[in-house]
Write a protein that holds these residues in place. Structure first.
Motif, short mmCIF file in Angstrom:
data_model
loop_
_atom_site.label_atom_id
_atom_site.label_comp_id
_atom_site.label_asym_id
_atom_site.label_seq_id
_atom_site.Cartn_x
_atom_site.Cartn_y
_atom_site.Cartn_z
N GLY A 43 66.83 36.97 -68.20
CA GLY A 43 68.10 37.60 -67.83
C GLY A 43 69.28 36.85 -68.42
N VAL A 44 69.20 35.53 -68.39
CA VAL A 44 70.28 34.71 -68.96
C VAL A 44 70.34 34.93 -70.48
CG1 VAL A 44 71.10 32.34 -69.36
CG2 VAL A 44 70.13 32.97 -67.14
N LEU A 45 69.18 34.91 -71.13
CA LEU A 45 69.16 35.10 -72.59
C LEU A 45 69.75 36.46 -72.97
CD1 LEU A 45 65.56 33.70 -73.27
CD2 LEU A 45 67.73 32.62 -73.93
N ASN A 46 69.38 37.51 -72.23
CA ASN A 46 69.89 38.83 -72.56
C ASN A 46 71.38 38.98 -72.25
OD1 ASN A 46 67.52 39.74 -73.61
ND2 ASN A 46 67.19 41.35 -72.11
N ALA A 47 71.82 38.37 -71.15
CA ALA A 47 73.25 38.43 -70.81
C ALA A 47 74.06 37.73 -71.90
CB ALA A 47 73.50 37.79 -69.45
N GLN A 48 73.59 36.58 -72.35
CA GLN A 48 74.31 35.81 -73.37
C GLN A 48 74.31 36.53 -74.72
OE1 GLN A 48 76.05 32.96 -72.72
NE2 GLN A 48 75.50 33.35 -70.60
N THR A 49 73.16 37.10 -75.08
CA THR A 49 73.07 37.85 -76.34
C THR A 49 74.02 39.04 -76.32
OG1 THR A 49 70.77 37.16 -76.60
CG2 THR A 49 71.45 39.11 -77.84
N SER A 50 73.99 39.77 -75.21
CA SER A 50 74.88 40.92 -75.05
C SER A 50 76.34 40.51 -75.16
CB SER A 50 74.70 41.53 -73.65
OG SER A 50 73.93 42.68 -73.71
N VAL A 67 84.22 42.89 -70.59
CA VAL A 67 85.44 42.22 -70.14
C VAL A 67 85.27 40.70 -70.22
CG1 VAL A 67 87.01 41.85 -68.19
CG2 VAL A 67 86.13 44.15 -68.66
N GLY A 68 84.15 40.19 -69.71
CA GLY A 68 83.91 38.74 -69.71
C GLY A 68 82.64 38.43 -68.96
N MET A 69 82.43 37.13 -68.71
CA MET A 69 81.23 36.72 -67.99
C MET A 69 81.63 36.11 -66.64
SD MET A 69 78.71 37.64 -69.87
CE MET A 69 77.23 36.79 -69.30
N LYS A 70 80.89 36.45 -65.58
CA LYS A 70 81.13 35.86 -64.26
C LYS A 70 80.31 34.59 -64.13
CE LYS A 70 81.82 36.51 -59.54
NZ LYS A 70 80.74 35.71 -58.98
N ASP A 71 79.07 34.65 -64.55
CA ASP A 71 78.23 33.46 -64.65
C ASP A 71 77.26 33.70 -65.79
OD1 ASP A 71 75.82 34.75 -63.65
OD2 ASP A 71 76.70 34.63 -61.65
N GLU A 72 76.30 32.81 -65.96
CA GLU A 72 75.47 32.87 -67.18
C GLU A 72 74.63 34.14 -67.28
OE1 GLU A 72 72.90 29.45 -67.19
OE2 GLU A 72 71.82 30.11 -65.39
N ARG A 73 74.35 34.82 -66.17
CA ARG A 73 73.57 36.05 -66.28
C ARG A 73 74.31 37.29 -65.78
NH1 ARG A 73 68.23 36.23 -64.40
NH2 ARG A 73 67.94 33.98 -64.23
N THR A 74 75.60 37.15 -65.56
CA THR A 74 76.36 38.27 -64.97
C THR A 74 77.59 38.61 -65.80
OG1 THR A 74 75.65 37.43 -62.82
CG2 THR A 74 77.32 39.15 -62.81
N MET A 75 77.62 39.83 -66.28
CA MET A 75 78.72 40.31 -67.13
C MET A 75 79.73 41.10 -66.29
SD MET A 75 78.25 42.69 -70.51
CE MET A 75 77.40 41.37 -71.33
N ILE A 76 81.01 40.89 -66.57
CA ILE A 76 82.07 41.71 -65.98
C ILE A 76 82.35 42.82 -66.98
CG2 ILE A 76 84.44 41.74 -65.09
CD1 ILE A 76 84.18 38.58 -64.93
#
Ligand SMILES: Nc1ncnc2c1ncn2[C@@H]1O[C@H](COP(=O)(O)OP(=O)(O)OP(=O)(O)O)[C@@H](O)[C@H]1O
Ligand SMILES: [Mg+2]
Length: 234
Positions: A43-50, A67-76
């Motif tokens: 999940g972290v790898l995919n969130a970061q890649t995205s 918009v941005g990232m809330k944490d390493e696996r959570t996108m805003i």
């Protein structure tokens, strides 16, 4: 926070009226959910890649939900009214198209082929044409043609960046959503939704590894390697 939906790989939370949080899970699935596993850290790898790829598209003037990232696996992300259609662009033939049509693995599409599929696991995501999409009130032909244009622009950007990683972009899938009268790129841009291969060796670095039954650690290290290479160029 209110969870407004959950799919196989992401949870969606309502952040405020106009924004959502997309939390990327560690699940990996294939065959419309027929096969499923957990890869710790995926999940972290995919969130970061995205995040990197959405930022790249934005820099190139393509509007996305990012918009941005809330944490390493959570996108805003901007809250979109998602259209349940997968838009696929193919530069090289592989996957479902070589089963469906008399086309051989590896054939080059120049110009690329764009396809629309209904997101409907029970029906195995059937192919759609403009008539189907209009009848099902998914999008009209003008919107479909607009989306094809966006997907081609995304292809130009992704092809170039993937080339700089010494890889080849075979195909990718996008999902779009509505915000007012705009159509934006939403969802994710990850190795779950994109096929990349090494040109000399034909080595695969995407979810096809999982589809083909490679060990989960092997899948994870390919995702890590792709993200590592990407971080060096964007
Ligand atoms: N910006 C956004 N606003 C609202 N919903 C979004 C946004 N981006 C993506 N979504 C939705 O988030 C949901 C969860 O994503 P996920 O990929 O896990 O589910 P899925 O696409 O339904 O299933 P799967 O991808 O596993 O087939 C999807 O329905 C997707 O359309
Ligand atoms: Mg999805």
């Amino acid at each position: 926070m209110e969870k407004i939906s959950e799919g196989k790989t992401k949870e969606v939370f309502l952040l405020d009226n106009d924004h959502v949080l997309l939390r990327f899970k560690d699940y990996v699935t294939a065959g419309d959910g027929a096969k499923a596993d957990i890869i710790d850290g995926k999940g972290v790898l995919n969130a970061q890649t995205s995040a990197l790829l959405f930022r790249l598209l934005e820099r190139e003037g393509i509007e996305t939900h990012y918009v941005g990232m809330k944490d390493e696996r959570t996108m805003i992300a901007k809250r979109l009214n998602m259209i349940p259609v997968e838009v696929v662009l193919r530069n090289y033939a592989t996957g479902s198209i070589v089963k469906r049509l008399p086309i051989k693995e590896g054939e080059i599409f120049d110009p690329p082929i764009v396809e629309f599929f209904l997101k409907d696991d029970a029906r195995h995501d059937p192919l759609l044409n403009y008539h189907h999409m209009r009848y099902l009130k998914l999008m009209n032909e003008e919107e479909a043609r607009y989306i094809e244009g966006i997907v081609q622009r995304v292809n130009a950007v992704l092809t170039k960046v993937v080339e700089r990683l010494n890889l080849v972009l075979y195909d990718f899938k996008l999902e779009f959503g509505r915000l007012g009268n705009k159509l934006l790129v939403g969802d994710e841009i990850t190795l779950d939704a994109m096929r990349v291969r090494e040109p000399q060796t034909q080595r695969i670095l995407d979810k096809d590894l999982y589809r083909r039954g490679y060990p989960l650690e092997h899948v994870k290290s390919a995702y890590e390697e792709f993200l590592g290479r990407l971080r060096n160029v964007v």
